[in-house]
Motif scaffolding. Structure first.
Motif, short mmCIF file in Angstrom:
data_model
loop_
_atom_site.label_atom_id
_atom_site.label_comp_id
_atom_site.label_asym_id
_atom_site.label_seq_id
_atom_site.Cartn_x
_atom_site.Cartn_y
_atom_site.Cartn_z
N LYS A 23 0.81 -1.23 0.00
CA LYS A 23 0.00 0.00 0.00
C LYS A 23 0.84 1.27 0.00
N ALA A 24 2.16 1.13 0.11
CA ALA A 24 3.01 2.31 0.30
C ALA A 24 2.99 3.29 -0.87
N PRO A 25 3.14 2.82 -2.12
CA PRO A 25 3.16 3.83 -3.20
C PRO A 25 1.88 4.67 -3.22
N ALA A 26 0.74 4.02 -3.05
CA ALA A 26 -0.53 4.76 -3.07
C ALA A 26 -0.60 5.73 -1.89
N ALA A 27 -0.13 5.29 -0.72
CA ALA A 27 -0.20 6.15 0.47
C ALA A 27 0.69 7.38 0.29
N LEU A 28 1.87 7.19 -0.27
CA LEU A 28 2.77 8.33 -0.47
C LEU A 28 2.20 9.29 -1.51
N ARG A 29 1.57 8.74 -2.54
CA ARG A 29 0.93 9.62 -3.54
C ARG A 29 -0.23 10.39 -2.90
N SER A 30 -1.07 9.69 -2.09
CA SER A 30 -2.19 10.40 -1.46
C SER A 30 -1.71 11.48 -0.52
N ALA A 31 -0.53 11.28 0.06
CA ALA A 31 0.01 12.33 0.94
C ALA A 31 0.64 13.46 0.12
N GLY A 32 0.51 13.38 -1.19
CA GLY A 32 0.91 14.50 -2.04
C GLY A 32 2.37 14.49 -2.47
N LEU A 33 2.97 13.31 -2.51
CA LEU A 33 4.41 13.26 -2.84
C LEU A 33 4.73 14.03 -4.12
N VAL A 34 4.00 13.76 -5.19
CA VAL A 34 4.33 14.38 -6.48
C VAL A 34 4.09 15.89 -6.43
N GLU A 35 2.93 16.28 -5.94
CA GLU A 35 2.58 17.72 -5.91
C GLU A 35 3.52 18.49 -4.99
N ARG A 36 3.84 17.89 -3.86
CA ARG A 36 4.70 18.60 -2.90
C ARG A 36 6.13 18.70 -3.41
N LEU A 37 6.59 17.68 -4.14
CA LEU A 37 7.92 17.79 -4.76
C LEU A 37 7.92 18.93 -5.78
N ARG A 38 6.87 18.97 -6.59
CA ARG A 38 6.80 20.04 -7.61
C ARG A 38 6.76 21.41 -6.96
N ALA A 39 5.98 21.51 -5.86
CA ALA A 39 5.89 22.81 -5.17
C ALA A 39 7.25 23.23 -4.61
N ALA A 40 8.11 22.21 -4.33
CA ALA A 40 9.45 22.53 -3.82
C ALA A 40 10.44 22.79 -4.96
N GLY A 41 9.94 22.75 -6.19
CA GLY A 41 10.81 23.06 -7.32
C GLY A 41 11.45 21.85 -7.97
N VAL A 42 11.10 20.64 -7.48
CA VAL A 42 11.68 19.42 -8.04
C VAL A 42 10.84 18.99 -9.26
#
Ligand code: ARG
Length: 303
Positions: A23-42
């Motif tokens: 369940k980890a990949p889905a949980a990390l995505r739901s916690a906004g991994l992609v969006e939060r990385l982008r917001a940090a400029g990554v």
């Protein structure tokens, strides 16, 4: 040109002690991994997930449980990570159990042989089927990288051994879990490995040690893959890992500072996150904190 990360989920429990890590990949995505990385400029693209492999035991092969399945996942990871490398992106692989790192290294060795491995993990994973009590293959990752253990797994990459001992630096392992066979291998290979007990001594600055660890590895390697198993963190502080280490391991803040040091290192060329078990985190608070730590760490690469 800006560095681009490619997120790959590997929701596999093929090589581990119990259910949840799928369940980890889905949980990390739901916690906004992609969006939060982008917001940090990554810059990051999401390559989706490999097939889910639920937990099961393997009573017919007690000393090497689910070996064919583990090998299948390792090969699939090698293929997917190979595609990411061929596209010029930096893999950000989210497991899944630790055996996936064998597939990640298989992809690098085939394309970029001067790659070392920083094994930031609560265990050295130096068991082999013949001496393992549990037969759980994620306790045998480094032994198979070094060319020992089950032939199907140690020969799953483009060469055997995939890495020599000089290609590995281990950081933060718990000596209590090592066992006699692991201690023998640690000595025989002269593995560079710093236990958690040496990192928490009063006079030691763990971030300085982390810097020394990646610099030692890159003295003779152009780049390194960072394997980050959340079980390197003391479970009393942060009980998110599938395999607990209570009153062992690193305080959570120390672990995240070391993670940031490794992630900010220019030669860090790929990150694997393992052992995240969302079942241990019913309200999602630890997954959220972990995403914050990953974003903060990778954000340090952006100028
Ligand atoms: N990779 C790990 N979680 N290692 C912990 C070691 C667990 C135990 N000694 C076993 O062989 O099952």
């Amino acid at each position: 040109m800006a560095e681009e990360f490619a997120l790959l989920g590997v929701p596999s429990c093929a090589g581990t002690h119990g259910p949840g890590q799928e369940k980890a990949p889905a949980a990390l995505r739901s916690a906004g991994l992609v969006e939060r990385l982008r917001a940090a400029g990554v810059t990051v693209t999401d390559r989706g997930d490999l097939p889910v492999v639920p937990f099961r035991t393997d009573p017919d092969h007690r000393d090497r449980q689910n070996l064919p399945l583990v090998v299948e996942v390792v090969r699939a990871v090698a293929k997917a990570v190979g595609g990411i490398l061929d596209d010029g992106a930096v893999p950000l692989v989210v497991g899944g159990d630790c055996t996936i790192t064998l597939g990640v290294l298989a992809a690098y060795v085939a394309r970029r042989p001067g790659t070392g491995l920083l094994y930031f993990d609560g265990d050295l994973d130096l068991s082999v089927p013949d001496t393992s009590r549990s037969g759980i293959l994620d306790t045998m990752v480094l032994s198979h990288l070094l060319g020992e253990g089950a032939p199907e797994l140690r020969e799953a990459g483009p060469r055997t051994p995939l890495l020599g001992p000089e290609g590995i630096v281990a950081f933060g392992y718990d000596p209590v879990e090592l066992g006699a066979a692991g201690r023998e291998r640690l000595g025989r290979y002269r593995l560079r490995a710093l236990p958690c007990t040496e990192l928490t001594a009063p006079v030691v600055d763990p971030v300085v040690e982390a810097r020394a660890a990646w610099r030692a590895l890159t003295a003779d390697h152009e780049r390194f893959v960072l394997h980050f198993d959340v079980d390197v963190i003391d479970s009393v502080d942060f009980p998110l890992a599938n395999f607990p280490h209570f009153n062992e391991g690193l305080p959570v803040g120390v672990a995240f500072e070391c993670l940031a040091e490794f992630c900010a290192a220019p030669p860090m060329a790929g990150l694997v996150v393992t052992e995240v078990n969302p079942d241990r985190d019913p309200d999602g608070a630890m997954v959220d904190t972990l995403v914050g730590a990953l974003v903060g760490a990778l954000g340090r690469r952006v100028d």
